[in-house]
Design a protein around this motif. Structure first.
Motif, PDB file in Angstrom:
ATOM      1  N   LEU A 101      -8.602 -51.246  -2.399  1.00 17.53           N
ATOM      2  CA  LEU A 101     -10.063 -51.284  -2.222  1.00 17.53           C
ATOM      3  C   LEU A 101     -10.720 -50.061  -2.843  1.00 17.53           C
ATOM      4  CD1 LEU A 101     -10.342 -52.526   1.476  1.00 17.53           C
ATOM      5  CD2 LEU A 101     -10.575 -53.883  -0.622  1.00 17.53           C
ATOM      6  N   PHE A 102     -10.150 -48.891  -2.579  1.00 20.69           N
ATOM      7  CA  PHE A 102     -10.692 -47.653  -3.142  1.00 20.69           C
ATOM      8  C   PHE A 102     -10.641 -47.689  -4.664  1.00 20.69           C
ATOM      9  CE2 PHE A 102      -9.987 -43.417  -4.872  1.00 20.69           C
ATOM     10  CZ  PHE A 102     -11.099 -42.741  -4.410  1.00 20.69           C
ATOM     11  N   THR A 103      -9.508 -48.110  -5.220  1.00 19.42           N
ATOM     12  CA  THR A 103      -9.321 -48.133  -6.673  1.00 19.42           C
ATOM     13  C   THR A 103     -10.309 -49.082  -7.339  1.00 19.42           C
ATOM     14  OG1 THR A 103      -6.989 -47.546  -6.453  1.00 19.42           O
ATOM     15  CG2 THR A 103      -7.650 -48.612  -8.510  1.00 19.42           C
ATOM     16  N   VAL A 104     -10.461 -50.282  -6.799  1.00 18.15           N
ATOM     17  CA  VAL A 104     -11.380 -51.266  -7.393  1.00 18.15           C
ATOM     18  C   VAL A 104     -12.821 -50.796  -7.248  1.00 18.15           C
ATOM     19  CG1 VAL A 104     -12.294 -53.619  -7.154  1.00 18.15           C
ATOM     20  CG2 VAL A 104      -9.814 -53.229  -7.210  1.00 18.15           C
ATOM     21  N   ASP A 150     -18.365 -44.110  -4.026  1.00 19.07           N
ATOM     22  CA  ASP A 150     -16.997 -44.420  -4.432  1.00 19.07           C
ATOM     23  C   ASP A 150     -16.093 -44.609  -3.229  1.00 19.07           C
ATOM     24  OD1 ASP A 150     -17.479 -44.460  -7.142  1.00 19.07           O
ATOM     25  OD2 ASP A 150     -16.941 -42.358  -7.443  1.00 19.07           O
ATOM     26  N   GLU A 151     -16.447 -44.017  -2.096  1.00 17.69           N
ATOM     27  CA  GLU A 151     -15.652 -44.193  -0.885  1.00 17.69           C
ATOM     28  C   GLU A 151     -15.839 -45.609  -0.354  1.00 17.69           C
ATOM     29  OE1 GLU A 151     -18.213 -41.861  -0.902  1.00 17.69           O
ATOM     30  OE2 GLU A 151     -17.000 -40.197  -1.622  1.00 17.69           O
ATOM     31  N   VAL A 152     -14.813 -46.106   0.303  1.00 20.17           N
ATOM     32  CA  VAL A 152     -14.919 -47.365   1.037  1.00 20.17           C
ATOM     33  C   VAL A 152     -15.260 -46.961   2.461  1.00 20.17           C
ATOM     34  CG1 VAL A 152     -13.690 -49.415   1.803  1.00 20.17           C
ATOM     35  CG2 VAL A 152     -13.285 -48.506  -0.487  1.00 20.17           C
ATOM     36  N   MET A 153     -16.431 -47.390   2.941  1.00 22.34           N
ATOM     37  CA  MET A 153     -16.929 -46.884   4.217  1.00 22.34           C
ATOM     38  C   MET A 153     -17.119 -48.013   5.227  1.00 22.34           C
ATOM     39  SD  MET A 153     -19.444 -43.806   2.915  1.00 22.34           S
ATOM     40  CE  MET A 153     -20.872 -44.783   2.858  1.00 22.34           C
ATOM     41  N   LEU A 200      -5.600 -43.642   0.904  1.00 21.77           N
ATOM     42  CA  LEU A 200      -4.647 -44.135   1.883  1.00 21.77           C
ATOM     43  C   LEU A 200      -5.130 -43.938   3.313  1.00 21.77           C
ATOM     44  CD1 LEU A 200      -1.238 -42.982   0.379  1.00 21.77           C
ATOM     45  CD2 LEU A 200      -2.319 -45.217   0.228  1.00 21.77           C
ATOM     46  N   ALA A 201      -6.239 -43.299   3.488  1.00 20.88           N
ATOM     47  CA  ALA A 201      -6.744 -43.091   4.838  1.00 20.88           C
ATOM     48  C   ALA A 201      -7.099 -44.438   5.455  1.00 20.88           C
ATOM     49  CB  ALA A 201      -7.981 -42.195   4.793  1.00 20.88           C
ATOM     50  N   GLN A 202      -6.782 -44.588   6.729  1.00 22.44           N
ATOM     51  CA  GLN A 202      -7.079 -45.831   7.415  1.00 22.44           C
ATOM     52  C   GLN A 202      -7.868 -45.580   8.691  1.00 22.44           C
ATOM     53  OE1 GLN A 202      -4.260 -49.135   7.559  1.00 22.44           O
ATOM     54  NE2 GLN A 202      -2.769 -47.683   6.805  1.00 22.44           N
ATOM     55  N   PRO A 203      -9.011 -44.955   8.593  1.00 17.92           N
ATOM     56  CA  PRO A 203      -9.795 -44.786   9.813  1.00 17.92           C
ATOM     57  C   PRO A 203     -10.213 -46.158  10.331  1.00 17.92           C
ATOM     58  CG  PRO A 203     -11.110 -44.241   7.899  1.00 17.92           C
ATOM     59  CD  PRO A 203      -9.706 -44.490   7.416  1.00 17.92           C
ATOM     60  N   ARG A 204     -10.428 -46.227  11.602  1.00 18.88           N
ATOM     61  CA  ARG A 204     -10.831 -47.504  12.191  1.00 18.88           C
ATOM     62  C   ARG A 204     -12.347 -47.565  12.274  1.00 18.88           C
ATOM     63  NH1 ARG A 204      -7.008 -50.685  14.220  1.00 18.88           N
ATOM     64  NH2 ARG A 204      -8.503 -51.750  15.519  1.00 18.88           N
ATOM     65  N   CYS A 205     -12.840 -48.753  12.230  1.00 22.38           N
ATOM     66  CA  CYS A 205     -14.241 -48.983  12.534  1.00 22.38           C
ATOM     67  C   CYS A 205     -14.303 -50.316  13.267  1.00 22.38           C
ATOM     68  CB  CYS A 205     -15.101 -48.943  11.269  1.00 22.38           C
ATOM     69  SG  CYS A 205     -15.035 -50.376  10.193  1.00 22.38           S
ATOM     70  N   SER A 238      -4.862 -54.660   7.772  1.00 17.54           N
ATOM     71  CA  SER A 238      -4.989 -53.352   7.149  1.00 17.54           C
ATOM     72  C   SER A 238      -3.620 -52.729   6.906  1.00 17.54           C
ATOM     73  CB  SER A 238      -5.810 -52.449   8.068  1.00 17.54           C
ATOM     74  OG  SER A 238      -5.911 -51.164   7.528  1.00 17.54           O
ATOM     75  N   ASN A 239      -3.499 -52.070   5.750  1.00 19.71           N
ATOM     76  CA  ASN A 239      -2.303 -51.288   5.436  1.00 19.71           C
ATOM     77  C   ASN A 239      -2.674 -50.304   4.330  1.00 19.71           C
ATOM     78  OD1 ASN A 239      -1.591 -52.436   2.715  1.00 19.71           O
ATOM     79  ND2 ASN A 239      -1.485 -54.325   3.933  1.00 19.71           N
ATOM     80  N   PRO A 240      -1.856 -49.276   4.112  1.00 27.55           N
ATOM     81  CA  PRO A 240      -2.197 -48.265   3.095  1.00 27.55           C
ATOM     82  C   PRO A 240      -2.383 -48.848   1.696  1.00 27.55           C
ATOM     83  CG  PRO A 240      -0.487 -47.421   4.529  1.00 27.55           C
ATOM     84  CD  PRO A 240      -0.666 -48.879   4.882  1.00 27.55           C
TER      85      PRO A 240
END
Length: 191
Positions: free
Chosen positions: A73-76, A163-166, A22-27, A65-67
């Protein structure tokens, strides 16, 4: 259906935050100088001839973007990384390179990326926001394919090595080429 209590909901949210789901850091959006637009790689052309619906990119090119989206994205990303065993094309098929969906739960980097896009589109995301990219590892110098997700919070990478979405600028890659929703590929000036 079991009723979700406040305590169990809080536990769920804390578990998701701990996992990064659920983290939503910005890039930022992918910003690399462009050399030129060019046709897609020949292996991708062959894939698209066999799977035209999986190459027709449509819908919004940038997602909001939303939680829930970050969690999806993380799950897939994590599920495909767990479901598919990395096996190079030469070992599986006896050829150097073939873009295809994983076969018998085996594939290489572009197969992982194509499967992730397929699952995300099936989950309702617009395909135009999910583009393929060819990169090169900055330290180990191998070529690699990843799936990029364009959001209003930046360009995110789904990768079989993590596994992280970066964020695109947090991965150890030099970007060579990127698919565009109109079918062209951009070749970057780094190469």
């Amino acid at each position: 259906m079991e009723k979700l209590t406040n305590a169990s909901f809080t536990g769920f949210v804390l578990a998701c935050l701990a996992s990064g789901a659920l983290a939503q850091p910005r890039c930022s959006a992918l910003e690399v100088p462009i050399r030129r637009a060019e046709p897609p790689p020949s292996q991708y052309v062959l894939f698209c001839e066999s799977h035209p619906n999986d190459c027709a990119l449509s819908g919004d090119a940038v997602l909001s973007s939303n939680p829930s989206l970050h969690s999806l994205l993380f799950t897939v990303n994590e599920a495909v990384n767990a479901d598919v065993e990395f096996v190079p094309d030469m070992e599986r098929l006896g050829i150097e390179e073939q873009w295809e969906f994983p076969q018998n739960c085996r594939g290489d980097c572009e197969d992982f990326a194509l499967e992730k896009r397929r699952r995300l589109v099936e989950a309702g995301l617009s395909s135009a926001s999910l583009t393929m990219a060819i990169v090169h590892h900055e330290v180990q110098f191998f070529p690699h394919a990843v799936l990029l997700v364009e959001m209003n919070t930046g360009t995110w990478v789904l990768d079989n090595l993590y596994d992280e979405v970066m964020c695109w600028d947090a991965v150890p890659y030099r970007f060579e080429r990127r698919e565009q929703p109109n079918g062209e590929w951009l070749r970057f000036a780094q190469f």
